[in-house]
Design a protein around this motif. Structure first.
Motif, PDB file in Angstrom:
ATOM      1  N   SER A 235      91.134 -14.104  28.809  1.00 46.10           N
ATOM      2  CA  SER A 235      92.196 -13.601  29.667  1.00 46.10           C
ATOM      3  C   SER A 235      93.110 -14.737  30.104  1.00 46.10           C
ATOM      4  N   ILE A 236      94.357 -14.386  30.432  1.00 48.30           N
ATOM      5  CA  ILE A 236      95.320 -15.348  30.951  1.00 48.30           C
ATOM      6  C   ILE A 236      96.007 -14.735  32.169  1.00 48.30           C
ATOM      7  N   PRO A 237      96.492 -15.547  33.087  1.00 47.76           N
ATOM      8  CA  PRO A 237      97.236 -14.994  34.226  1.00 47.76           C
ATOM      9  C   PRO A 237      98.529 -14.332  33.756  1.00 47.76           C
ATOM     10  N   LEU A 238      98.899 -13.261  34.410  1.00 51.16           N
ATOM     11  CA  LEU A 238     100.133 -12.579  34.048  1.00 51.16           C
ATOM     12  C   LEU A 238     101.347 -13.486  34.243  1.00 51.16           C
ATOM     13  N   SER A 239     101.242 -14.413  35.179  1.00 51.53           N
ATOM     14  CA  SER A 239     102.351 -15.330  35.449  1.00 51.53           C
ATOM     15  C   SER A 239     102.667 -16.249  34.275  1.00 51.53           C
ATOM     16  N   GLU A 240     101.712 -16.454  33.363  1.00 49.01           N
ATOM     17  CA  GLU A 240     101.925 -17.322  32.203  1.00 49.01           C
ATOM     18  C   GLU A 240     102.598 -16.611  31.031  1.00 49.01           C
ATOM     19  N   LEU A 241     102.790 -15.298  31.173  1.00 53.08           N
ATOM     20  CA  LEU A 241     103.296 -14.495  30.062  1.00 53.08           C
ATOM     21  C   LEU A 241     104.615 -15.003  29.480  1.00 53.08           C
ATOM     22  N   PRO A 242     105.647 -15.293  30.288  1.00 54.18           N
ATOM     23  CA  PRO A 242     106.918 -15.728  29.698  1.00 54.18           C
ATOM     24  C   PRO A 242     106.795 -16.984  28.842  1.00 54.18           C
ATOM     25  N   ALA A 243     105.959 -17.906  29.276  1.00 55.45           N
ATOM     26  CA  ALA A 243     105.835 -19.175  28.556  1.00 55.45           C
ATOM     27  C   ALA A 243     104.942 -19.077  27.327  1.00 55.45           C
ATOM     28  N   ARG A 244     104.108 -18.042  27.244  1.00 60.29           N
ATOM     29  CA  ARG A 244     103.128 -17.970  26.158  1.00 60.29           C
ATOM     30  C   ARG A 244     103.317 -16.767  25.236  1.00 60.29           C
ATOM     31  N   MET A 245     104.353 -15.983  25.463  1.00 65.82           N
ATOM     32  CA  MET A 245     104.551 -14.787  24.668  1.00 65.82           C
ATOM     33  C   MET A 245     104.687 -15.082  23.176  1.00 65.82           C
ATOM     34  N   HIS A 246     105.255 -16.234  22.854  1.00 64.61           N
ATOM     35  CA  HIS A 246     105.491 -16.573  21.445  1.00 64.61           C
ATOM     36  C   HIS A 246     104.192 -16.776  20.663  1.00 64.61           C
ATOM     37  N   GLU A 247     103.067 -16.903  21.362  1.00 64.62           N
ATOM     38  CA  GLU A 247     101.787 -17.143  20.682  1.00 64.62           C
ATOM     39  C   GLU A 247     101.239 -15.882  20.015  1.00 64.62           C
ATOM     40  N   PHE A 248     101.796 -14.725  20.376  1.00 69.35           N
ATOM     41  CA  PHE A 248     101.168 -13.470  19.962  1.00 69.35           C
ATOM     42  C   PHE A 248     102.008 -12.696  18.952  1.00 69.35           C
ATOM     43  N   ASP A 249     101.310 -12.108  17.975  1.00 75.57           N
ATOM     44  CA  ASP A 249     101.962 -11.312  16.935  1.00 75.57           C
ATOM     45  C   ASP A 249     102.079  -9.841  17.358  1.00 75.57           C
ATOM     46  N   ILE A 250     101.095  -9.391  18.124  1.00 75.29           N
ATOM     47  CA  ILE A 250     101.038  -7.993  18.568  1.00 75.29           C
ATOM     48  C   ILE A 250     100.904  -7.985  20.090  1.00 75.29           C
ATOM     49  N   ILE A 251     101.768  -7.228  20.754  1.00 77.26           N
ATOM     50  CA  ILE A 251     101.727  -7.127  22.211  1.00 77.26           C
ATOM     51  C   ILE A 251     101.712  -5.648  22.593  1.00 77.26           C
ATOM     52  N   VAL A 252     100.684  -5.235  23.334  1.00 78.88           N
ATOM     53  CA  VAL A 252     100.553  -3.855  23.799  1.00 78.88           C
ATOM     54  C   VAL A 252     100.538  -3.877  25.319  1.00 78.88           C
ATOM     55  N   SER A 253     101.469  -3.144  25.941  1.00 75.60           N
ATOM     56  CA  SER A 253     101.587  -3.197  27.393  1.00 75.60           C
ATOM     57  C   SER A 253     101.504  -1.809  28.016  1.00 75.60           C
ATOM     58  N   CYS A 254     100.751  -1.719  29.107  1.00 72.12           N
ATOM     59  CA  CYS A 254     100.670  -0.469  29.864  1.00 72.12           C
ATOM     60  C   CYS A 254     100.206  -0.804  31.283  1.00 72.12           C
ATOM     61  N   THR A 255     101.162  -1.023  32.167  1.00 70.03           N
ATOM     62  CA  THR A 255     100.847  -1.319  33.558  1.00 70.03           C
ATOM     63  C   THR A 255     101.437  -0.235  34.458  1.00 70.03           C
ATOM     64  N   ALA A 256     101.185  -0.373  35.735  1.00 69.50           N
ATOM     65  CA  ALA A 256     101.723   0.585  36.706  1.00 69.50           C
ATOM     66  C   ALA A 256     102.963   0.035  37.401  1.00 69.50           C
ATOM     67  N   SER A 257     103.560  -0.992  36.834  1.00 70.02           N
ATOM     68  CA  SER A 257     104.747  -1.594  37.436  1.00 70.02           C
ATOM     69  C   SER A 257     105.911  -0.601  37.450  1.00 70.02           C
TER      70      SER A 257
END
Length: 428
Positions: A235-257
């Protein structure tokens, strides 16, 4: 009492509108309070019973009220609450009264009105909605009965038909789409944003493909870590997402935001850092987690819940044969419930009849006791009491017959004849 369901769903409105009408979980109780407050001070009288069901595919308001203008009032409230003009909202709204509302609730809980035919998640979501409404004090006799029967019907449909067999879920559809972009998911890094039930289902399906890496980012770090551990991920903190998004090929999101958590700029930077290697993104949230403009970027493949619909429908054909059987069960149960509603409608009349008869009984009893106290013969007292009570009890029907028109009199004669024939036969 009138039942009414007002709502929009994936059949009537696109996700861009559904997300604007959705109720975040923390807003449900205040919204129910605001809705029931609407009825206070109206000529209609008591506040209505109410429950709100809000998912990625639908927002529905169930209510029971004596207000004949409930449809217009509920639609105006929904429009005002979300700050959407009635002109924009109305073409996408369905309003289902009485038996239509009952039938709709039964079909929704049974998975017959879902994008994924026969899916089971909606039943749990409906139970959560009812629990929330109960905690908010918004339920009453009618909606309590409706939802208890709804859950029983859903259990019967799922237990006696094959509607849910070989169900193609949103999670499975996400994997299928990803396989169209990448030859092997086993070579890809997968990021899940959120840690709810839908993300858990998606993680289960993707984990079966043994991806190169499985990572969970969640606002609550502990919950995200627990989910990641289940699938041997991290797991990683959600706050790191902008800086680390490029590391991932597949991103699946489903939050209550209530607002997007992935913006266009962040994805543009990720694509540049990846040197234009493709990113496959699935946004299962409503309201959406990913800004819709992201779909216009080169090398980004973004899918929403509506986009997954076609994939899901491919698997529905094999289950259509069971739908007719399920619909027959539902129709029988709808008729049973409407009979209960009709029976409930005469309860106030019956109570009033009992109350009036008891007033007469008490008056005659008091008169008889006074006669006995004066030394009147008991047989004479009983005769006088029975005669007086009989005259008073038949006064109403007799008066109605004498005042009725010839046409109404014929109907009254037939009705009263049936009542007194029944009373006589019931003695034996």
């Amino acid at each position: 009492m009138q039942l009414l369901t007002i709502g929009i769903n994936h059949h009537t409105a696109p996700v861009a509108l559904r997300e604007r009408v959705a109720f975040p979980l923390e807003q449900l109780k205040p919204a129910l309070a605001a809705f029931t407050d609407l009825w206070r001070g109206r000529a209609a009288g008591d506040s209505p019973e109410a429950a709100i069901l809000s998912t990625c595919n639908r927002t529905e308001l169930y209510c029971a009220t004596d207000d004949r203008a409930a449809r217009e009032a509920a639609l105006a409230w929904l429009s005002s609450y979300h700050g959407i003009s009635a002109e924009e909202l109305t073409p996408h709204v369905y309003a289902l009264p009485q038996s239509e509302a009952v039938r709709h609730a039964f079909r929704v809980a049974s998975g017959l009105d879902s994008m994924v035919l026969g899916e089971t998640q909606i039943l749990g979501q409906m139970k959560d909605a009812v629990r929330t409404a109960s905690e908010a004090g918004a339920l009453g006799t009618y909606l309590n009965q409706l939802f208890q029967r709804t859950f029983a019907v859903a259990k019967e449909v799922r237990g006696t038909t094959a509607v849910g067999a070989q169900s193609v879920s949103m999670a499975a559809a996400s994997v299928r789409l990803a396989q169209r972009i990448f030859d092997k998911i086993s070579n890809q890094r997968v990021l899940f944003i959120g840690a709810g039930e839908m993300i858990e289902l998606c993680a289960t399906h993707f984990a079966a493909q043994e991806p190169r890496e499985l990572v969970v980012a969640n606002r609550t770090a502990e919950r995200g870590a627990r989910l990641a551990e289940r699938f041997n991920g991290r797991s990683i903190p959600l706050s790191e997402l902008p800086a680390r998004m490029h590391e991932f090929d597949i991103i699946v999101s489903c939050t209550a935001s209530t607002l997007p958590i992935i913006g266009l700029g962040a994805v543009e930077r990720a694509v540049k850092a990846r040197r234009h290697r493709p990113i496959f993104m699935v946004d299962l949230a409503v309201p959406r987690d990913i800004e819709p403009e992201v779909a216009d970027l080169q090398d980004v493949f973004l899918y929403t819940v509506d986009d997954l619909g076609a994939i899901v429908r491919e698997g529905n054909a094999s289950r259509q044969a069971a739908v007719g059987q399920a619909e027959a069960i539902i129709e029988t149960r709808v008729q049973n419930f409407m009979q209960w509603i009709e029976a409930r409608s005469v309860v106030p009349v019956i109570r009033h009849m009992h109350s009036q008869a008891d007033v007469l009984r008490r008056a005659e009893l008091e008169r008889a006791l006074k006669m006995l106290a004066r030394g009147t013969d008991p047989a004479e007292v009983l005769e006088a009491m029975s005669q007086s009570l009989t005259n008073k009890l038949i006064h109403g029907p007799t008066h109605a017959l004498n005042r009725a028109s010839s046409e109404d009199r014929a109907a009254l004669v037939e009705l009263l004849g049936g009542v007194y024939r029944h009373s006589k036969s019931s003695e034996h």
